[in-house]
Scaffold this motif. Structure first.
Motif, PDB file in Angstrom:
ATOM      1  N   GLU A  85       0.783  -1.311  -0.170  1.00  0.00           N
ATOM      2  CA  GLU A  85      -0.002   0.047  -0.045  1.00  0.00           C
ATOM      3  C   GLU A  85       0.914   1.116   0.112  1.00  0.00           C
ATOM      4  O   GLU A  85       0.616   2.204  -0.880  1.00  0.00           O
ATOM      5  N   TYR A  86       1.907   1.202   0.766  1.00  0.00           N
ATOM      6  CA  TYR A  86       2.907   2.336   0.887  1.00  0.00           C
ATOM      7  C   TYR A  86       3.591   2.673  -0.348  1.00  0.00           C
ATOM      8  O   TYR A  86       3.784   3.606  -0.843  1.00  0.00           O
ATOM      9  N   ALA A  87       4.077   1.658  -1.050  1.00  0.00           N
ATOM     10  CA  ALA A  87       4.560   1.743  -2.342  1.00  0.00           C
ATOM     11  C   ALA A  87       3.698   2.491  -3.623  1.00  0.00           C
ATOM     12  O   ALA A  87       4.336   3.225  -4.288  1.00  0.00           O
ATOM     13  N   ARG A  94       0.741  12.047   0.544  1.00  0.00           N
ATOM     14  CA  ARG A  94       1.265  12.383   1.796  1.00  0.00           C
ATOM     15  C   ARG A  94       0.314  13.445   2.659  1.00  0.00           C
ATOM     16  O   ARG A  94       0.382  14.449   2.044  1.00  0.00           O
ATOM     17  N   LEU A  95       0.176  13.153   3.917  1.00  0.00           N
ATOM     18  CA  LEU A  95      -0.241  13.901   4.525  1.00  0.00           C
ATOM     19  C   LEU A  95       0.702  14.981   5.685  1.00  0.00           C
ATOM     20  O   LEU A  95       1.553  14.353   5.927  1.00  0.00           O
ATOM     21  N   THR A 114      -3.429  16.710   2.148  1.00  0.00           N
ATOM     22  CA  THR A 114      -2.285  16.160   1.580  1.00  0.00           C
ATOM     23  C   THR A 114      -1.752  17.136   0.754  1.00  0.00           C
ATOM     24  O   THR A 114      -2.190  18.458   0.800  1.00  0.00           O
ATOM     25  N   VAL A 115      -0.625  16.881   0.242  1.00  0.00           N
ATOM     26  CA  VAL A 115       0.400  17.799  -0.468  1.00  0.00           C
ATOM     27  C   VAL A 115      -0.365  18.103  -1.591  1.00  0.00           C
ATOM     28  O   VAL A 115      -0.383  19.433  -1.911  1.00  0.00           O
TER      29      VAL A 115
END
Length: 147
Positions: A85-87, A94-95, A114-115
């Protein structure tokens, strides 16, 4: 002493549906193979690592239920699912949190976006400022009028 140790123990992990996880991994694999979505944009090394972890996860979960897994297998499955999931997360996902003081108050508020949301907000604010500058009255006269 023993009572306090059990009070600080980690909460039990929430069970997951092994077959739903396998279906999700098939969708991710399709995105990788088609080169679409967040997983399709991964660099070759990360893409290969995702495939290897998916293969390992598939072997572990195939024709099994969560209840059939040992504690170690459950933990390993969670690690692999989290890594996969992170990949697939991009920098836009990204928060970022910041502490902001409310105008007219000493109260500090934590605001997380988020960005991508922050970038869109910044662009919107710049566009609004540019529009306001374009629409202002450019007359050389002051507020009282021309003499």
């Amino acid at each position: 002493m023993c009572a306090t140790a059990t009070a600080f123990a980690a909460p039990p992990a929430t069970p997951f549906d092994a077959q739903a996880v396998l279906e999700q991994q098939k969708t991710i694999r399709a995105d990788i193979d088609a080169g679409k979505g967040a997983y399709g944009k991964l660099n070759p090394a990360t893409r290969q690592e995702v495939r290897e972890r998916q293969d390992k996860l598939s072997k572990l979960l195939e024709n099994r239920r969560y209840e059939d897994l040992s504690q170690a297998e459950q933990d390993q499955a969670r690690v692999d699912m989290a890594w996969i999931e992170y990949a697939g997360k991009t920098d836009d996902d990204r928060l970022v949190c910041e502490r902001v003081r409310t105008v007219g108050s000493n109260r500090v508020e934590r605001i997380c976006k988020t960005v991508a949301q922050r970038r869109e907000e910044k662009k919107s604010n710049k566009d609004n400022a540019d529009r306001a500058l374009q629409n202002r009255n450019l007359s050389p006269c002051g507020p009282e009028g021309c003499s």
